[in-house]
Design a protein around this motif. Structure first.
Motif, PDB file in Angstrom:
ATOM      1  N   LYS A 100       0.807  -1.230   0.000  1.00 46.21           N
ATOM      2  CA  LYS A 100       0.000   0.000   0.000  1.00 46.21           C
ATOM      3  C   LYS A 100       0.837   1.275   0.000  1.00 46.21           C
ATOM      4  O   LYS A 100       0.337   2.336  -0.385  1.00 46.21           O
ATOM      5  CB  LYS A 100      -0.928   0.021   1.213  1.00 46.21           C
ATOM      6  CG  LYS A 100      -0.216   0.224   2.549  1.00 46.21           C
ATOM      7  CD  LYS A 100      -1.193   0.199   3.708  1.00 46.21           C
ATOM      8  CE  LYS A 100      -0.476   0.298   5.059  1.00 46.21           C
ATOM      9  NZ  LYS A 100      -1.411   0.230   6.193  1.00 46.21           N
ATOM     10  N   LEU A 103       1.138   3.250  -3.241  1.00 45.71           N
ATOM     11  CA  LEU A 103      -0.195   3.691  -3.644  1.00 45.71           C
ATOM     12  C   LEU A 103      -0.623   4.904  -2.829  1.00 45.71           C
ATOM     13  O   LEU A 103      -1.162   5.876  -3.377  1.00 45.71           O
ATOM     14  CB  LEU A 103      -1.194   2.551  -3.460  1.00 45.71           C
ATOM     15  CG  LEU A 103      -0.965   1.307  -4.324  1.00 45.71           C
ATOM     16  CD1 LEU A 103      -1.864   0.160  -3.864  1.00 45.71           C
ATOM     17  CD2 LEU A 103      -1.206   1.610  -5.791  1.00 45.71           C
ATOM     18  N   ALA A 107      -1.280   8.760  -4.016  1.00 42.90           N
ATOM     19  CA  ALA A 107      -2.604   9.341  -3.763  1.00 42.90           C
ATOM     20  C   ALA A 107      -2.533  10.665  -3.024  1.00 42.90           C
ATOM     21  O   ALA A 107      -3.426  11.510  -3.170  1.00 42.90           O
ATOM     22  CB  ALA A 107      -3.463   8.349  -2.979  1.00 42.90           C
ATOM     23  N   ASN A 119      -6.249   9.131  -5.895  1.00 43.82           N
ATOM     24  CA  ASN A 119      -6.894   8.427  -4.774  1.00 43.82           C
ATOM     25  C   ASN A 119      -7.956   7.445  -5.252  1.00 43.82           C
ATOM     26  O   ASN A 119      -8.573   6.756  -4.440  1.00 43.82           O
ATOM     27  CB  ASN A 119      -7.495   9.416  -3.779  1.00 43.82           C
ATOM     28  CG  ASN A 119      -8.593  10.275  -4.395  1.00 43.82           C
ATOM     29  OD1 ASN A 119      -8.564  10.572  -5.588  1.00 43.82           O
ATOM     30  ND2 ASN A 119      -9.538  10.683  -3.581  1.00 43.82           N
ATOM     31  N   ILE A 121      -8.239   4.067  -6.987  1.00 39.73           N
ATOM     32  CA  ILE A 121      -7.329   2.951  -7.270  1.00 39.73           C
ATOM     33  C   ILE A 121      -8.138   1.723  -7.682  1.00 39.73           C
ATOM     34  O   ILE A 121      -8.976   1.239  -6.913  1.00 39.73           O
ATOM     35  CB  ILE A 121      -6.474   2.618  -6.026  1.00 39.73           C
ATOM     36  CG1 ILE A 121      -5.725   3.870  -5.549  1.00 39.73           C
ATOM     37  CG2 ILE A 121      -5.507   1.486  -6.330  1.00 39.73           C
ATOM     38  CD1 ILE A 121      -5.026   3.688  -4.217  1.00 39.73           C
ATOM     39  N   ILE A 236     -10.951   2.305  -3.239  1.00 37.49           N
ATOM     40  CA  ILE A 236     -10.466   1.075  -3.873  1.00 37.49           C
ATOM     41  C   ILE A 236     -11.607   0.457  -4.671  1.00 37.49           C
ATOM     42  O   ILE A 236     -12.686   0.188  -4.130  1.00 37.49           O
ATOM     43  CB  ILE A 236      -9.980   0.059  -2.820  1.00 37.49           C
ATOM     44  CG1 ILE A 236      -8.923   0.686  -1.902  1.00 37.49           C
ATOM     45  CG2 ILE A 236      -9.453  -1.202  -3.491  1.00 37.49           C
ATOM     46  CD1 ILE A 236      -7.625   0.989  -2.583  1.00 37.49           C
ATOM     47  N   MET A 255      -9.583   6.170 -13.567  1.00 36.02           N
ATOM     48  CA  MET A 255      -8.722   5.908 -12.420  1.00 36.02           C
ATOM     49  C   MET A 255      -7.407   6.675 -12.481  1.00 36.02           C
ATOM     50  O   MET A 255      -6.879   6.949 -13.557  1.00 36.02           O
ATOM     51  CB  MET A 255      -8.405   4.404 -12.330  1.00 36.02           C
ATOM     52  CG  MET A 255      -9.622   3.496 -12.139  1.00 36.02           C
ATOM     53  SD  MET A 255     -10.425   3.701 -10.533  1.00 36.02           S
ATOM     54  CE  MET A 255     -11.962   4.489 -11.050  1.00 36.02           C
ATOM     55  N   GLN A 257      -4.851   5.311 -10.528  1.00 35.45           N
ATOM     56  CA  GLN A 257      -3.914   4.192 -10.388  1.00 35.45           C
ATOM     57  C   GLN A 257      -4.647   2.875 -10.659  1.00 35.45           C
ATOM     58  O   GLN A 257      -5.803   2.712 -10.263  1.00 35.45           O
ATOM     59  CB  GLN A 257      -3.319   4.154  -8.978  1.00 35.45           C
ATOM     60  CG  GLN A 257      -2.620   5.437  -8.540  1.00 35.45           C
ATOM     61  CD  GLN A 257      -1.924   5.292  -7.201  1.00 35.45           C
ATOM     62  OE1 GLN A 257      -0.883   4.636  -7.100  1.00 35.45           O
ATOM     63  NE2 GLN A 257      -2.485   5.913  -6.178  1.00 35.45           N
TER      64      GLN A 257
END
Length: 318
Positions: A100, A103, A107, A119, A121, A236, A255, A257
């Motif tokens: 994480k 990521l 974010a 943010n 993902i 998420i 998105m 990411q």
């Protein structure tokens, strides 16, 4: 008794009182006789219509605890080899702690090189069964254990919702219902959980035009609202596999990411290349190796990008 009968009765009462009824008395008799009927027939005033702006303002003013809640069985998650808040030092918690970090760094980047919607993902895979839902849930729980963030887990695999099945929860209204107009506000379908700082948005009811709904202007507005309403929120998305449906490819365009879960010793290089080609427009693409064996002990090894909890984890990976 009719109106005429009531007026006649009133006139008889006036005669018995030895009073000659005048025209004014006649009018009063008729008016008084009509009073009960008029009261019964009086229409009830309708409430003033509420504008869309007023409705949105009222929804925005609701506190976070106004949404409904669901209970996640943490013992069940642990039995499946998943991250749980009460075991922050387990092997799998340590692995997802490593996963994480980049990521979260992307974010929360505030530099000039920051990525828009970082943010948001998306967790996906090339083919079904590689562990994307398992990974999405673990990432969401792990991020919710952070001190500075809140997390929303979205079951965006609208053709085959898996998040609620993995969590042992019954289906609920959700994303598709909001996009189709069957739910008036996002807050109506968001669900709090007993894991602090973690909320869930279910996939909702199946819809024949799911791809079109995900590509619609309503989806654009919804994602903008989700991405900007709370500055500390990480979202998420558990999406469908890239090579099986078109929904994930559409979703990826929104998105910041994308994490592609790859099953070790199963997913071919050709499948990976083809899957990555469908999400070329996404600015950040990461890969997570899943279900890899540690040769020295015969267990599964994450290398920081997977999970390592033995056969239980493998069997329950979605």
């Amino acid at each position: 008794m009719s109106l005429i009968e009531r007026a006649a009765q009133r006139l008889d009462q006036l005669k018995q009182a030895s009073a000659e009824p005048s025209d004014e008395a006649l009018q009063q008799a008729v008016a008084r006789a009509a009073e009960p009927a008029a009261a019964k027939a009086a229409p009830v005033p309708e409430p003033a219509p509420v504008s869309e702006a007023q409705s949105q303002a009222a929804a925005a003013s609701l506190p976070a605890h106004a949404s409904r809640g669901v209970y996640i069985d943490l013992a069940m998650l642990e039995a499946k080899g998943m991250v749980t808040p009460d075991r922050p030092r387990s092997a799998i918690a340590e692995e997802y702690r490593v996963i994480k970090r980049p990521l979260l760094r992307n974010a929360t980047d505030t530099s000039e090189a920051r990525i828009e919607n970082a943010n948001l993902i998306m967790i996906t895979s090339a083919m079904p069964g590689e562990g994307k839902t398992f990974s999405a849930i673990n990432l969401a729980v792990s991020m919710a254990m952070e001190l500075d963030y809140t997390v929303l887990l979205v079951d965006a695999d609208v053709s085959r919702p898996s998040v609620f099945r993995q969590l042992g929860l019954p289906p609920e209204r959700g994303l598709m219902d909001v996009l189709a107009g069957d739910a008036t506000d996002l807050g109506d379908v968001l669900l709090r959980t007993n894991i602090e700082k973690l909320s869930i948005l279910p996939a909702g009811m199946p819809h024949a035009r799911a791809t079109e709904l995900l590509a619609s202007e309503n989806m654009n507005r919804l994602l903008k609202q989700m991405a900007t309403r709370y500055s500390d929120r990480i979202i998420i998305f558990d999406s469908p596999p890239l090579l099986v449906t078109t929904e994930s490819r559409v979703l990826a365009t929104h998105m910041g990411q994308v994490v592609v879960v790859v099953e070790a010793e199963r997913t071919t290089h050709a499948s990976i290349k083809q899957a990555l080609a469908t999400i070329e427009s996404c600015p950040i693409k990461l890969m997570m190796l899943n279900k890899a064996r540690r040769q020295s002990h015969g267990s599964y090894y994450g290398y920081g990008y997977g999970y390592g909890y033995g056969e239980t984890a493998r069997e329950n990976a979605a």
